[in-house]
Design an enzyme around this catalytic site. Structure first.
Site, PDB file in Angstrom:
ATOM      1  CB  CYS A  15      11.845   9.090   9.377  1.00 49.97           C
ATOM      2  SG  CYS A  15      12.441   7.522   8.771  1.00 49.97           S
TER       3      CYS A  15
ATOM      4  CG  HIS B 274       8.094   5.671  10.659  1.00 53.90           C
ATOM      5  ND1 HIS B 274       7.820   4.888   9.554  1.00 53.90           N
ATOM      6  CD2 HIS B 274       9.370   6.102  10.498  1.00 53.90           C
ATOM      7  CE1 HIS B 274       8.882   4.834   8.766  1.00 53.90           C
ATOM      8  NE2 HIS B 274       9.842   5.563   9.309  1.00 53.90           N
TER       9      HIS B 274
HETATM   10  C1  2RA Z   1      13.375   3.622   6.762  1.00 60.71           C
HETATM   11  N1  2RA Z   1      14.264   5.278   8.307  1.00 60.71           N
HETATM   12  O1  2RA Z   1      12.292   3.773   7.345  1.00 60.71           O
HETATM   13  C2  2RA Z   1      14.588   4.461   7.143  1.00 60.71           C
HETATM   14  C3  2RA Z   1      15.055   5.316   5.991  1.00 60.71           C
HETATM   15  N2  2RA Z   1      14.086   6.277   5.628  1.00 60.71           N
HETATM   16  O2  2RA Z   1      13.556   2.785   5.847  1.00 60.71           O
END
Ligand code: 2RA
Length: 336
Positions: free
Chosen positions: A128, A241
Protein backbone atom coordinates in the site's frame (compact mmCIF):
# COMPACT_ATOMS: atom_id res chain seq x y z
CA UNK A 1 -16.25 -7.18 -19.46
CA UNK A 2 -16.80 -9.85 -16.81
CA UNK A 3 -15.50 -13.28 -15.83
CA UNK A 4 -16.06 -15.97 -13.19
CA UNK A 5 -14.40 -14.20 -10.26
CA UNK A 6 -13.54 -15.29 -6.71
CA UNK A 7 -12.44 -13.27 -3.67
CA UNK A 8 -10.22 -15.23 -1.26
CA UNK A 9 -10.06 -13.94 2.32
CA UNK A 10 -13.33 -12.03 1.97
CA UNK A 11 -13.86 -11.51 5.74
CA UNK A 12 -10.65 -9.47 6.21
CA UNK A 13 -10.39 -5.67 5.81
CA UNK A 14 -9.08 -5.85 2.21
CA UNK A 15 -11.49 -8.65 1.22
CA UNK A 16 -14.43 -6.63 2.54
CA UNK A 17 -13.21 -3.57 0.61
CA UNK A 18 -12.97 -5.67 -2.58
CA UNK A 19 -16.60 -6.76 -2.12
CA UNK A 20 -17.74 -3.19 -1.56
CA UNK A 21 -15.86 -1.82 -4.59
CA UNK A 22 -17.13 -4.59 -6.90
CA UNK A 23 -20.64 -3.76 -5.69
CA UNK A 24 -20.03 -0.04 -6.43
CA UNK A 25 -18.85 -1.08 -9.93
CA UNK A 26 -22.04 -3.17 -10.42
CA UNK A 27 -20.11 -6.43 -10.95
CA UNK A 28 -22.66 -9.17 -11.87
CA UNK A 29 -23.51 -11.03 -8.65
CA UNK A 30 -23.84 -14.34 -10.54
CA UNK A 31 -20.17 -14.05 -11.54
CA UNK A 32 -18.73 -13.66 -8.05
CA UNK A 33 -18.03 -16.22 -5.31
CA UNK A 34 -16.49 -15.42 -1.94
CA UNK A 35 -14.24 -17.67 0.12
CA UNK A 36 -12.78 -17.70 3.62
CA UNK A 37 -11.79 -20.18 6.32
CA UNK A 38 -14.13 -22.90 7.64
CA UNK A 39 -15.11 -20.76 10.64
CA UNK A 40 -16.63 -18.14 8.32
CA UNK A 41 -18.33 -20.56 5.90
CA UNK A 42 -22.06 -19.81 5.68
CA UNK A 43 -21.73 -16.14 6.65
CA UNK A 44 -23.72 -13.86 4.36
CA UNK A 45 -22.66 -10.44 3.02
CA UNK A 46 -24.91 -8.01 1.13
CA UNK A 47 -23.89 -7.54 -2.51
CA UNK A 48 -25.85 -5.23 -4.86
CA UNK A 49 -29.48 -6.42 -4.97
CA UNK A 50 -28.70 -9.73 -3.26
CA UNK A 51 -26.36 -11.29 -0.73
CA UNK A 52 -23.46 -13.69 -1.17
CA UNK A 53 -22.69 -16.69 1.06
CA UNK A 54 -19.12 -17.36 2.17
CA UNK A 55 -17.77 -20.73 1.00
CA UNK A 56 -14.96 -22.56 2.77
CA UNK A 57 -11.69 -22.20 0.84
CA UNK A 58 -10.42 -25.66 -0.19
CA UNK A 59 -8.20 -26.99 -3.01
CA UNK A 60 -11.41 -27.72 -4.97
CA UNK A 61 -12.64 -24.11 -4.77
CA UNK A 62 -11.16 -23.13 -8.14
CA UNK A 63 -12.80 -25.61 -10.52
CA UNK A 64 -15.25 -23.08 -12.03
CA UNK A 65 -13.19 -19.91 -11.39
CA UNK A 66 -11.35 -17.85 -14.06
CA UNK A 67 -9.82 -15.02 -11.99
CA UNK A 68 -8.99 -14.83 -8.29
CA UNK A 69 -8.64 -11.66 -6.20
CA UNK A 70 -6.60 -12.87 -3.25
CA UNK A 71 -6.65 -10.98 0.04
CA UNK A 72 -5.04 -13.90 1.87
CA UNK A 73 -2.12 -13.38 4.26
CA UNK A 74 1.22 -14.85 3.14
CA UNK A 75 0.96 -18.15 5.03
CA UNK A 76 -2.47 -19.08 3.60
CA UNK A 77 -1.65 -17.57 0.18
CA UNK A 78 1.38 -19.87 0.00
CA UNK A 79 -0.95 -22.88 0.25
CA UNK A 80 -3.69 -21.88 -2.14
CA UNK A 81 -2.29 -19.60 -4.88
CA UNK A 82 -0.18 -22.37 -6.52
CA UNK A 83 -3.31 -24.59 -6.60
CA UNK A 84 -5.38 -21.83 -8.22
CA UNK A 85 -2.69 -21.24 -10.87
CA UNK A 86 -2.35 -24.96 -11.49
CA UNK A 87 -6.15 -25.08 -12.07
CA UNK A 88 -5.73 -22.39 -14.77
CA UNK A 89 -6.85 -19.32 -12.80
CA UNK A 90 -5.26 -15.89 -13.05
CA UNK A 91 -4.49 -14.75 -9.48
CA UNK A 92 -4.22 -11.05 -8.54
CA UNK A 93 -2.36 -11.36 -5.25
CA UNK A 94 -2.30 -8.82 -2.39
CA UNK A 95 0.27 -10.73 -0.32
CA UNK A 96 4.01 -9.95 -0.49
CA UNK A 97 4.84 -13.50 -1.63
CA UNK A 98 5.42 -12.88 -5.36
CA UNK A 99 6.05 -9.10 -5.55
CA UNK A 100 9.81 -9.35 -6.18
CA UNK A 101 9.62 -12.59 -8.20
CA UNK A 102 11.11 -11.82 -11.63
CA UNK A 103 8.44 -14.02 -13.29
CA UNK A 104 5.60 -12.06 -11.72
CA UNK A 105 4.52 -8.55 -12.82
CA UNK A 106 4.04 -6.01 -10.01
CA UNK A 107 1.45 -3.53 -11.31
CA UNK A 108 -0.07 -0.12 -10.68
CA UNK A 109 -2.36 0.29 -13.72
CA UNK A 110 -1.76 4.06 -14.02
CA UNK A 111 2.02 3.47 -14.12
CA UNK A 112 3.04 0.14 -15.70
CA UNK A 113 -0.06 -1.59 -17.18
CA UNK A 114 2.08 -3.04 -19.98
CA UNK A 115 3.77 -5.33 -17.44
CA UNK A 116 0.51 -7.33 -17.19
CA UNK A 117 1.42 -8.94 -20.55
CA UNK A 118 4.23 -10.90 -18.89
CA UNK A 119 1.96 -12.65 -16.37
CA UNK A 120 2.19 -16.44 -16.05
CA UNK A 121 -0.78 -16.94 -13.76
CA UNK A 122 -0.01 -14.42 -11.01
CA UNK A 123 -0.06 -10.60 -11.00
CA UNK A 124 1.18 -9.08 -7.74
CA UNK A 125 -0.47 -6.06 -6.13
CA UNK A 126 2.20 -3.74 -4.63
CA UNK A 127 2.38 -2.83 -0.94
CA UNK A 128 0.00 0.00 0.00
CA UNK A 129 2.72 2.53 0.90
CA UNK A 130 4.46 1.81 -2.42
CA UNK A 131 1.26 2.42 -4.42
CA UNK A 132 0.45 5.70 -2.66
CA UNK A 133 4.00 7.06 -3.06
CA UNK A 134 4.47 5.99 -6.70
CA UNK A 135 1.14 7.45 -7.83
CA UNK A 136 2.79 10.88 -7.31
CA UNK A 137 6.42 9.93 -8.01
CA UNK A 138 5.97 8.02 -11.29
CA UNK A 139 4.44 10.85 -13.39
CA UNK A 140 7.28 13.15 -12.31
CA UNK A 141 9.94 10.49 -12.98
CA UNK A 142 8.48 9.94 -16.46
CA UNK A 143 9.20 13.59 -17.35
CA UNK A 144 12.27 14.27 -15.20
CA UNK A 145 14.23 11.15 -14.13
CA UNK A 146 14.90 10.91 -10.41
CA UNK A 147 18.20 9.67 -9.01
CA UNK A 148 17.17 9.16 -5.40
CA UNK A 149 14.41 9.80 -2.92
CA UNK A 150 13.79 10.11 0.80
CA UNK A 151 10.40 8.86 2.00
CA UNK A 152 8.87 8.93 5.48
CA UNK A 153 5.53 7.20 5.84
CA UNK A 154 2.77 7.76 8.41
CA UNK A 155 0.78 4.55 8.06
CA UNK A 156 -2.79 3.99 9.22
CA UNK A 157 -3.69 1.09 11.51
CA UNK A 158 -5.87 -0.42 8.75
CA UNK A 159 -2.59 -1.75 7.33
CA UNK A 160 -2.72 -4.27 10.17
CA UNK A 161 -6.27 -5.27 9.22
CA UNK A 162 -9.50 -5.27 11.21
CA UNK A 163 -7.64 -6.18 14.42
CA UNK A 164 -5.30 -3.21 13.92
CA UNK A 165 -8.23 -0.78 13.57
CA UNK A 166 -9.94 -2.34 16.61
CA UNK A 167 -6.75 -1.98 18.68
CA UNK A 168 -6.59 1.78 18.10
CA UNK A 169 -10.25 2.36 18.99
CA UNK A 170 -10.08 0.06 22.04
CA UNK A 171 -6.89 1.67 23.39
CA UNK A 172 -8.30 5.17 22.85
CA UNK A 173 -11.42 4.17 24.79
CA UNK A 174 -9.36 2.48 27.52
CA UNK A 175 -7.28 5.65 28.03
CA UNK A 176 -10.39 7.79 28.27
CA UNK A 177 -11.63 5.40 30.98
CA UNK A 178 -8.22 5.63 32.74
CA UNK A 179 -7.53 1.96 31.93
CA UNK A 180 -4.03 0.82 30.89
CA UNK A 181 -4.12 -0.22 27.19
CA UNK A 182 -2.77 -3.68 26.30
CA UNK A 183 -0.74 -3.64 23.01
CA UNK A 184 -1.37 -6.88 21.03
CA UNK A 185 -1.28 -6.30 17.27
CA UNK A 186 1.25 -3.47 17.54
CA UNK A 187 4.51 -3.78 19.55
CA UNK A 188 3.82 -0.60 21.57
CA UNK A 189 0.76 1.45 22.48
CA UNK A 190 -0.61 3.10 19.31
CA UNK A 191 -3.26 5.38 20.84
CA UNK A 192 -1.84 8.94 21.20
CA UNK A 193 1.52 7.52 20.09
CA UNK A 194 3.73 6.78 17.05
CA UNK A 195 5.56 3.48 16.42
CA UNK A 196 8.69 3.61 14.17
CA UNK A 197 8.39 -0.06 13.25
CA UNK A 198 6.28 -1.85 10.61
CA UNK A 199 7.42 -5.41 10.00
CA UNK A 200 10.74 -6.90 11.12
CA UNK A 201 14.25 -5.39 11.26
CA UNK A 202 17.23 -6.45 9.12
CA UNK A 203 20.86 -6.33 10.25
CA UNK A 204 21.20 -2.71 9.07
CA UNK A 205 18.21 -1.66 11.17
CA UNK A 206 15.79 -1.22 8.25
CA UNK A 207 12.32 -2.74 8.52
CA UNK A 208 10.76 -5.11 5.95
CA UNK A 209 8.18 -2.39 5.19
CA UNK A 210 10.96 0.10 4.34
CA UNK A 211 12.71 -2.43 2.10
CA UNK A 212 9.37 -3.12 0.32
CA UNK A 213 9.07 0.52 -0.70
CA UNK A 214 12.67 0.57 -2.00
CA UNK A 215 12.58 -2.75 -3.89
CA UNK A 216 9.03 -2.48 -5.25
CA UNK A 217 9.64 1.09 -6.48
CA UNK A 218 12.73 -0.09 -8.39
CA UNK A 219 10.74 -2.91 -10.01
CA UNK A 220 7.65 -0.87 -10.96
CA UNK A 221 9.69 2.08 -12.32
CA UNK A 222 12.16 -0.33 -14.02
CA UNK A 223 14.87 1.72 -12.27
CA UNK A 224 17.21 -0.65 -10.42
CA UNK A 225 19.67 2.17 -9.60
CA UNK A 226 17.07 4.23 -7.73
CA UNK A 227 18.49 5.14 -4.31
CA UNK A 228 15.86 5.11 -1.57
CA UNK A 229 16.03 6.17 2.08
CA UNK A 230 12.78 5.22 3.78
CA UNK A 231 11.37 5.33 7.32
CA UNK A 232 7.96 3.74 7.94
CA UNK A 233 5.96 4.79 11.00
CA UNK A 234 2.63 3.52 12.35
CA UNK A 235 0.34 6.38 13.35
CA UNK A 236 -3.03 6.55 15.20
CA UNK A 237 -5.07 7.12 12.01
CA UNK A 238 -7.75 4.67 10.90
CA UNK A 239 -7.42 4.04 7.13
CA UNK A 240 -5.36 6.53 5.11
CA UNK A 241 -1.60 6.49 4.78
CA UNK A 242 0.36 9.75 4.55
CA UNK A 243 3.87 10.11 3.12
CA UNK A 244 6.50 12.87 3.20
CA UNK A 245 8.57 12.55 0.01
CA UNK A 246 11.70 14.35 -1.26
CA UNK A 247 12.85 13.56 -4.83
CA UNK A 248 16.34 14.35 -6.18
CA UNK A 249 16.36 15.02 -9.93
CA UNK A 250 19.13 14.92 -12.58
CA UNK A 251 17.72 18.03 -14.26
CA UNK A 252 16.48 21.30 -12.83
CA UNK A 253 12.71 21.84 -12.58
CA UNK A 254 10.39 24.18 -10.76
CA UNK A 255 7.37 23.79 -8.50
CA UNK A 256 5.13 25.13 -11.29
CA UNK A 257 6.24 22.29 -13.60
CA UNK A 258 5.67 19.73 -10.84
CA UNK A 259 2.13 21.04 -10.26
CA UNK A 260 1.33 20.91 -14.00
CA UNK A 261 2.52 17.30 -14.27
CA UNK A 262 0.67 16.16 -11.12
CA UNK A 263 -2.50 18.06 -12.08
CA UNK A 264 -2.65 15.94 -15.25
CA UNK A 265 -1.64 12.66 -13.59
CA UNK A 266 -4.37 9.99 -13.57
CA UNK A 267 -5.59 9.12 -10.06
CA UNK A 268 -3.91 12.15 -8.46
CA UNK A 269 -5.43 15.38 -7.05
CA UNK A 270 -3.27 18.40 -6.23
CA UNK A 271 -4.46 20.10 -3.02
CA UNK A 272 -1.88 22.82 -2.37
CA UNK A 273 -2.91 26.18 -0.93
CA UNK A 274 -1.25 26.05 2.51
CA UNK A 275 -2.01 29.69 3.40
CA UNK A 276 -5.68 28.70 3.28
CA UNK A 277 -5.01 25.45 5.14
CA UNK A 278 -5.52 23.54 1.87
CA UNK A 279 -3.24 20.46 1.95
CA UNK A 280 -3.93 16.69 2.04
CA UNK A 281 -4.96 15.09 5.32
CA UNK A 282 -5.79 11.39 5.91
CA UNK A 283 -9.41 12.23 6.72
CA UNK A 284 -9.74 13.93 3.29
CA UNK A 285 -8.58 10.84 1.39
CA UNK A 286 -10.38 8.10 3.33
CA UNK A 287 -13.14 6.14 1.51
CA UNK A 288 -12.19 7.35 -1.99
CA UNK A 289 -9.52 6.41 -4.55
CA UNK A 290 -7.57 9.56 -5.43
CA UNK A 291 -4.09 10.25 -4.06
CA UNK A 292 -3.95 13.84 -2.78
CA UNK A 293 -0.65 15.74 -3.14
CA UNK A 294 0.28 19.08 -1.53
CA UNK A 295 2.99 21.03 0.32
CA UNK A 296 4.89 20.98 -3.00
CA UNK A 297 8.14 22.94 -2.68
CA UNK A 298 11.68 23.14 -4.08
CA UNK A 299 14.57 22.50 -1.67
CA UNK A 300 17.98 24.25 -2.11
CA UNK A 301 20.36 21.26 -1.85
CA UNK A 302 23.79 22.11 -3.28
CA UNK A 303 23.87 21.68 -7.06
CA UNK A 304 21.02 19.12 -7.08
CA UNK A 305 17.34 19.81 -7.67
CA UNK A 306 15.20 18.50 -4.85
CA UNK A 307 11.40 18.67 -4.71
CA UNK A 308 9.47 17.82 -1.55
CA UNK A 309 5.76 17.11 -1.16
CA UNK A 310 3.21 15.47 1.12
CA UNK A 311 0.65 12.91 -0.10
CA UNK A 312 -2.21 10.93 1.39
CA UNK A 313 -4.23 7.97 0.12
CA UNK A 314 -6.76 5.41 1.35
CA UNK A 315 -4.79 2.28 2.34
CA UNK A 316 -7.66 -0.17 1.92
CA UNK A 317 -8.91 1.25 -1.40
CA UNK A 318 -6.19 2.54 -3.74
CA UNK A 319 -3.56 1.01 -1.44
CA UNK A 320 -5.01 -2.49 -1.87
CA UNK A 321 -8.54 -3.38 -3.07
CA UNK A 322 -9.11 -0.71 -5.76
CA UNK A 323 -5.66 -1.23 -7.28
CA UNK A 324 -6.29 -5.00 -7.44
CA UNK A 325 -9.64 -4.45 -9.16
CA UNK A 326 -8.07 -1.94 -11.56
CA UNK A 327 -5.54 -4.65 -12.48
CA UNK A 328 -8.51 -7.00 -13.12
CA UNK A 329 -10.17 -4.37 -15.33
CA UNK A 330 -6.94 -3.76 -17.29
CA UNK A 331 -6.48 -7.51 -17.77
CA UNK A 332 -10.08 -8.05 -18.96
CA UNK A 333 -9.88 -5.03 -21.30
CA UNK A 334 -6.54 -5.83 -22.95
CA UNK A 335 -5.80 -9.52 -22.47
CA UNK A 336 -8.95 -11.58 -21.94
C1 2RA B 1 0.92 -2.18 6.75
N1 2RA B 1 1.65 -2.07 4.43
O1 2RA B 1 0.56 -1.00 6.61
C2 2RA B 1 1.50 -2.96 5.58
C3 2RA B 1 0.64 -4.15 5.23
N2 2RA B 1 -0.64 -3.76 4.77
O2 2RA B 1 0.84 -2.79 7.84
Amino acid sequence: KTCRLAILGVTGAVGQEMLSILSEKKWPSNNLRIFASAKSAGKKFPFRETELVVEQLTPDSFNEIEVVLSALDNDVAQRFIPIAVEKGCLVIDNSSLYRLNQQVPLVIPEINPEDISSQNGVIANPNCSTIIALMAIAPLHACYPIQSMIVSTYQAVSGAGIKGMEELTTQTHDLQMNKIPQPAIFPRQIAYNLIPQIGSFDEEGNTSEELKLQNESRKILHHQDLQVICTCVRVPVIRSHSESITLFFEQDLDVSQVKVILSHAKGVKVVDDPLNYEYPTPLDTSNQDLIYVGRIRKQPIGNQTAISFWCCGDQLRKGAATNSIQILESYLKDYA
